[in-house]
Motif scaffolding. Structure first.
Motif, PDB file in Angstrom:
ATOM      1  N   ASN A 110       0.406   1.628   2.112  1.00  0.00           N
ATOM      2  CA  ASN A 110      -0.503   1.074   1.417  1.00  0.00           C
ATOM      3  C   ASN A 110       0.046  -0.443   0.991  1.00  0.00           C
ATOM      4  O   ASN A 110       1.225  -0.845   0.159  1.00  0.00           O
ATOM      5  N   TYR A 111      -0.456  -1.506   1.617  1.00  0.00           N
ATOM      6  CA  TYR A 111       0.104  -2.938   1.693  1.00  0.00           C
ATOM      7  C   TYR A 111      -0.134  -3.319   0.001  1.00  0.00           C
ATOM      8  O   TYR A 111       0.331  -4.569  -0.495  1.00  0.00           O
ATOM      9  N   ASN A 112      -1.164  -2.752  -0.723  1.00  0.00           N
ATOM     10  CA  ASN A 112      -1.384  -3.166  -1.940  1.00  0.00           C
ATOM     11  C   ASN A 112      -0.537  -2.257  -2.998  1.00  0.00           C
ATOM     12  O   ASN A 112      -0.977  -2.186  -4.254  1.00  0.00           O
ATOM     13  N   PHE A 113       0.416  -1.569  -2.702  1.00  0.00           N
ATOM     14  CA  PHE A 113       1.335  -1.023  -3.489  1.00  0.00           C
ATOM     15  C   PHE A 113       1.878  -1.822  -4.531  1.00  0.00           C
ATOM     16  O   PHE A 113       2.504  -2.742  -4.176  1.00  0.00           O
ATOM     17  N   TRP A 114       1.447  -1.672  -5.832  1.00  0.00           N
ATOM     18  CA  TRP A 114       1.922  -2.657  -6.698  1.00  0.00           C
ATOM     19  C   TRP A 114       3.291  -2.818  -6.991  1.00  0.00           C
ATOM     20  O   TRP A 114       3.986  -3.787  -6.907  1.00  0.00           O
ATOM     21  N   HIS A 135       9.622  -5.062  10.829  1.00  0.00           N
ATOM     22  CA  HIS A 135       9.922  -4.830   9.463  1.00  0.00           C
ATOM     23  C   HIS A 135      11.149  -5.818   9.093  1.00  0.00           C
ATOM     24  O   HIS A 135      11.520  -5.573   7.894  1.00  0.00           O
ATOM     25  N   ILE A 136      11.423  -6.941   9.617  1.00  0.00           N
ATOM     26  CA  ILE A 136      12.222  -7.848   9.269  1.00  0.00           C
ATOM     27  C   ILE A 136      11.502  -8.778   7.999  1.00  0.00           C
ATOM     28  O   ILE A 136      12.052  -9.452   7.396  1.00  0.00           O
ATOM     29  N   ARG A 137      10.213  -8.449   8.301  1.00  0.00           N
ATOM     30  CA  ARG A 137       9.273  -9.175   6.870  1.00  0.00           C
ATOM     31  C   ARG A 137       8.521  -8.148   6.110  1.00  0.00           C
ATOM     32  O   ARG A 137       8.028  -7.048   6.971  1.00  0.00           O
ATOM     33  N   LEU A 138       8.159  -8.351   5.180  1.00  0.00           N
ATOM     34  CA  LEU A 138       7.243  -7.387   4.439  1.00  0.00           C
ATOM     35  C   LEU A 138       5.809  -7.763   4.669  1.00  0.00           C
ATOM     36  O   LEU A 138       5.425  -8.895   5.197  1.00  0.00           O
ATOM     37  N   PRO A 139       4.758  -6.805   4.637  1.00  0.00           N
ATOM     38  CA  PRO A 139       3.466  -7.346   4.972  1.00  0.00           C
ATOM     39  C   PRO A 139       2.996  -8.027   3.710  1.00  0.00           C
ATOM     40  O   PRO A 139       3.486  -7.702   2.467  1.00  0.00           O
ATOM     41  N   LEU A 140       2.243  -8.986   4.064  1.00  0.00           N
ATOM     42  CA  LEU A 140       1.368  -9.514   2.893  1.00  0.00           C
ATOM     43  C   LEU A 140       0.699  -8.561   2.052  1.00  0.00           C
ATOM     44  O   LEU A 140       0.107  -7.499   2.518  1.00  0.00           O
ATOM     45  N   PRO A 141       0.377  -8.866   0.674  1.00  0.00           N
ATOM     46  CA  PRO A 141      -0.694  -7.809   0.033  1.00  0.00           C
ATOM     47  C   PRO A 141      -1.977  -7.863   0.494  1.00  0.00           C
ATOM     48  O   PRO A 141      -2.487  -9.075   0.812  1.00  0.00           O
ATOM     49  N   GLN A 142      -2.635  -6.851   0.955  1.00  0.00           N
ATOM     50  CA  GLN A 142      -3.663  -6.654   1.839  1.00  0.00           C
ATOM     51  C   GLN A 142      -5.020  -7.260   1.213  1.00  0.00           C
ATOM     52  O   GLN A 142      -5.831  -8.235   1.514  1.00  0.00           O
TER      53      GLN A 142
END
Length: 508
Positions: free
Chosen positions: A95-99, A486-493
């Motif tokens: 969940n890229y929107n995980f708070w 995984h060298i970077r995080l996903p942006l919040p969707q």
């Protein structure tokens, strides 16, 4: 991103966007619109102070940033029963929107940037009796903007550069890491030219010229611009600023008893004065939550732990007197702590598993038997030992390995360890061997201080599968690590969906 940048417009303590008044649009007596607020020196001081308040928000170093920097690295992990939280330290991003794992940190970075931008854009038009005071306020804001962008690019790589207070009609586009690094360098260079070498009294804790130079060096090192990094570090190590810094008793870097000491280059000021909830109100909490989340089970939440390989590394080399490296005593909780040094764990003998360890730095076990959300121990973001080891790394990369030894030795000498050449004579002036040993020197000195993730990225240890495989030997969570992703995080969707000018990071 669009969603969070809109949100920041509503969250600054004293300012609302002004609009046309009518019967249904009355001005609240408790706030001022932008065009009425930025008028006086007092307004400017309140504006810059509001930036510092971001250090008390949960998305930053008060709580979740520690998960990103320490637990995601090979130094730590999470065994939390909150599975989604633990997954975000082991590269299982669903969940890229995980708070707690993503959105909160992203939001607070841009809230901080928004507050910086207000100062940088509005304060120049405010009349000051002393122009130098105005310049220093703006320089502080530039340092802090660069500070937050440093962590933004370290975590996400591709972020939006925002240089002015945004309106809801603005849709900022993503910048490349190279563009963001250049922006950081510009801010820090300008800030460094204005910031004083030191502060006194109640002003202590604001960024100094040395802090700006050290962060500038970190920015250059992440880009592997070694000549530029050395020039920045020269100020603190061999130049005009070196008399302001030195090493102190190791344990005093992690307690509230000698804060802002001579080893401190930049530290976040925490307080337990307000035992309330987090937020933007004048009575909100100003303490750190880190120890509460990182303390052993039954003492804190134990959502974050240290990898046991650190304990083993500390014990591989004895001091010149044949003792255990004394840094272990103040760096980690581990099963033999009482047997090795006579220290209990928050007043208790070991009652946890034989292969477990926890980060000790910043804990209050030296006078308490538990933790809470109001830890007053300042967080030393940059300390002089880090600067010395960075200087050694930079010299080595510039093929000045022989000169680099002395700066590693200063750090080792404090812990009564033999000179590096004596302990590891096989290194000689071999640049590669020196770099490999320096990686471990940094881990032993700085473990749990938020530097390991940027280190792994800078060293290129995560750029190839062979490199990741070596890291996996220390941290099995890296079996989940996908090179290039995984060298970077996903942006919040939600930010991707709300801003047509940005796209999600590659491979997400």
């Amino acid at each position: 991103m669009k969603n969070i940048l809109k949100m920041t417009l509503l969250l600054f303590l004293c300012i609302n966007i002004s609009c046309k008044k009518d019967l249904l649009d009355q001005q609240t007596p408790n706030t001022l619109p932008t065009d009425e607020f930025w008028k006086t020196e007092d307004d400017a001081q309140k504006g810059v102070n509001a930036i510092y308040h971001m250090f008390y928000q949960t998305g930053g170093f008060s709580r979740w940033m520690n998960f990103r920097l320490d637990l995601t690295s090979d130094e730590g992990f999470s065994n939390s029963p909150w599975v989604e939280l633990a997954d975000w330290t082991r590269f299982q991003y669903i969940n890229y929107n995980f708070w707690e794992g993503n959105v909160n940190t992203f939001r607070d970075i841009y809230k901080a940037v928004f507050r910086c931008n207000q100062v940088i854009n509005y304060v120049p038009d405010i009349p000051f009796a002393d122009a130098a005071k105005k310049d220093q306020i703006i320089a502080q804001a530039k340092f802090l903007r660069a500070f937050w962008y440093y962590y933004a690019v370290v975590l996400y790589d591709n972020v939006a550069i925002v240089e002015k207070p945004l309106t809801p009609e603005d849709y900022p586009a993503l910048s490349t890491p190279e563009q963001t690094w250049a922006f950081i360098v510009k801010d820090l260079t300008e800030a460094s030219a204005i910031l004083p070498p030191q502060y006194t009294g109640v002003e202590i804790g604001r960024p100094t010229k040395g802090a700006a130079q050290a962060l500038l060096a970190k920015a250059y090192m992440q880009q592997r611009k070694w000549n530029d990094a050395k020039t920045a570090l020269d100020y603190l190590v061999t130049g005009a600023g070196k008399s302001n810094y030195d090493l102190v008793d190791f344990k005093e870097n992690f307690r509230a008893t000698q804060e802002n000491n001579k080893e401190s280059v930049f530290e976040i000021q925490y307080s337990d004065a307000n035992k309330t909830g987090e937020g933007d109100g004048p009575g909100s909490a100003m303490g750190s939550n880190r120890a509460q989340f990182f303390a052993p089970r039954s003492i804190g939440w134990s959502d974050g732990q240290a990898r046991y390989w650190l304990v083993n590394e500390f014990k591989k080399e004895k001091t010149v007197g044949g003792a255990i490296d004394p840094r272990l005593r103040y760096s980690l909780f581990y099963p033999a702590l009482e047997a090795d040094f006579g220290d209990k764990i928050y007043g208790r003998s070991w009652q946890w598993n034989a292969d477990e360890a926890w980060f000790k730095k910043g804990s209050r076990d030296y006078y308490r038997d538990n933790e809470d959300y109001f830890n007053q121990v300042n967080f030393r973001v940059i300390r002089y030992a880090d600067v010395l080891l960075m200087y050694a790394e930079t010299l080595n990369e510039l093929n000045q390995t022989a000169d680099a030894y002395q700066y590693v030795n200063r750090v080792r000498q404090r812990s009564n360890l033999a000179p590096l050449a004596t302990a590891y004579p096989g290194i000689g002036t071999n640049k590669t061997l020196f770099a490999e040993r320096l990686k471990m020197e940094r881990a032993l000195e700085l473990c749990g201080e938020g530097v390991r993730w940027p280190d792994l990225k800078r060293w290129g240890d995560l750029d190839t599968q062979a490199g990741v495989d070596k890291v996996t030997l220390r941290d099995p969570d890296f079996r989940n690590f996908v090179v290039g992703k995984h060298i970077r995080l996903p942006l919040p969707q939600a930010e991707v969906e709300n801003n047509t000018n940005i796209k999600q990071n590659d491979f997400y």
